[in-house]
Design an enzyme around this catalytic site. Sequence first.
Site, mmCIF file in Angstrom:
data_model
loop_
_atom_site.group_PDB
_atom_site.id
_atom_site.type_symbol
_atom_site.label_atom_id
_atom_site.label_comp_id
_atom_site.label_asym_id
_atom_site.label_seq_id
_atom_site.Cartn_x
_atom_site.Cartn_y
_atom_site.Cartn_z
ATOM 1 N N LYS A 1 43.390 51.438 38.163
ATOM 2 C CA LYS A 1 42.968 50.541 37.078
ATOM 3 C C LYS A 1 42.014 51.357 36.205
ATOM 4 O O LYS A 1 40.798 51.300 36.345
ATOM 5 C CB LYS A 1 42.305 49.292 37.675
ATOM 6 C CG LYS A 1 42.286 48.144 36.700
ATOM 7 C CD LYS A 1 42.009 46.848 37.419
ATOM 8 C CE LYS A 1 41.575 45.755 36.476
ATOM 9 N NZ LYS A 1 42.449 45.499 35.354
ATOM 10 N N GLU B 1 55.514 43.454 34.716
ATOM 11 C CA GLU B 1 54.363 42.528 34.680
ATOM 12 C C GLU B 1 54.063 42.171 33.229
ATOM 13 O O GLU B 1 54.780 42.569 32.320
ATOM 14 C CB GLU B 1 53.144 43.164 35.354
ATOM 15 C CG GLU B 1 52.675 44.459 34.727
ATOM 16 C CD GLU B 1 51.426 45.045 35.384
ATOM 17 O OE1 GLU B 1 50.730 44.327 36.128
ATOM 18 O OE2 GLU B 1 51.155 46.225 35.120
HETATM 19 N N1 PMP Z 1 48.254 43.602 35.792
HETATM 20 C C1 PMP Z 1 47.401 44.236 34.958
HETATM 21 C C2 PMP Z 1 47.906 45.356 34.132
HETATM 22 C C3 PMP Z 1 46.052 43.811 34.877
HETATM 23 O O1 PMP Z 1 45.203 44.431 34.064
HETATM 24 C C4 PMP Z 1 45.633 42.714 35.650
HETATM 25 C C5 PMP Z 1 44.206 42.224 35.542
HETATM 26 N N2 PMP Z 1 43.356 42.928 36.392
HETATM 27 C C6 PMP Z 1 46.550 42.102 36.511
HETATM 28 C C7 PMP Z 1 47.856 42.571 36.552
HETATM 29 C C8 PMP Z 1 46.141 40.961 37.400
HETATM 30 O O2 PMP Z 1 45.339 41.458 38.448
HETATM 31 P P1 PMP Z 1 44.179 40.581 39.134
HETATM 32 O O3 PMP Z 1 44.821 39.375 39.685
HETATM 33 O O4 PMP Z 1 43.631 41.498 40.177
HETATM 34 O O5 PMP Z 1 43.211 40.263 38.049
#
Ligand code: PMP
Length: 299
Positions: free
Chosen positions: A152, A185
């Site tokens: 991330k 996603e």
């Molecule tokens: N995909 C991406 C690219 C993201 O930035 C996020 C947000 N963090 C998510 C999915 C969802 O992840 P989370 O449930 O950990 O917030």
Amino acid sequence: MSEQLIFLNGKFVKKQEAVVSVYDHGFLYGDGVFEGIRAYSGNVFRLDEHLTRLYDSAKSIMLTIPYTKEEMTAIVVETLRQNHLQDGYIRLVVSRGVGDLGLSPFSCEMPTVIAIAEPLRIFPKELYETGLEIVTVATRRNRSDVLSPMVKSLNYLNNILVKIEANLAGVPEALMLNDQGYVAEGSADNIFIVKNNKLLTPPGHVGALVGITRNAILDLAREKGYEVAEAVFTRHDVYTADEVFLTGTAAEVIAVKKVDGRVIGEGKPGPVTQDLLDSFRELTQNDGVKIYDQTLNVS
Ligand code: PMP
């Protein structure tokens, strides 16, 4: 909200004073990692998992975070306290820090560490009642063997290009495919489809961040007796699903009512989505690191 205080390299400073150098490699090159975390009614949801992801992302890019996980827990909790927040969004950023103009991170002596806590701004409440409309965009997910979606990082250009395409198409979020055309996603959320009460979400290697909300939903769905699987699927599977929803720290669980002009199910949030959203909200009230129950020192 009284005056907002930001954690910046070991101190709490006023928002206007929370500034970093133009030589910070986070600014120059997107060199760093981050997390988006959420507190509900005085509980920080899945903080340990967020910190594990942060430290794993940092390890992957050879960035040493100058705090232990326990200290970082204290920083998150103290940032919420300093801002008198029981409910809110916390952004943790660790950049490579100040260096010279070259790409090499080895000129950077000390990472920059930031924690910002704010009341949350999410999709308008109506969207949870009506569901979202999304479109598939031309921008493809970074190949996971080139830049792993598990990292991330501060380099979110891929996702920003997706957001631009979505907004130009007049919708708030979009569907991103991987380089082979399989569903990956959204720009900042994971996708689930429901068919005959079975839930499917793409596995991480397809090009999805393994979201913490996604994992919580997988666990909840299993506990509630739904069949769940991580699976590779196409847009056809999305168009013909009974229900589609997105998950993320900010979005929680939000139904998708239309994809590329195809109405999903009955064109409104379906019963499985609603059931999981209700269970998720219940879970967030009772699960997490308590903000006001412990004495923590931040140095
Ligand atoms: N995909 C991406 C690219 C993201 O930035 C996020 C947000 N963090 C998510 C999915 C969802 O992840 P989370 O449930 O950990 O917030």
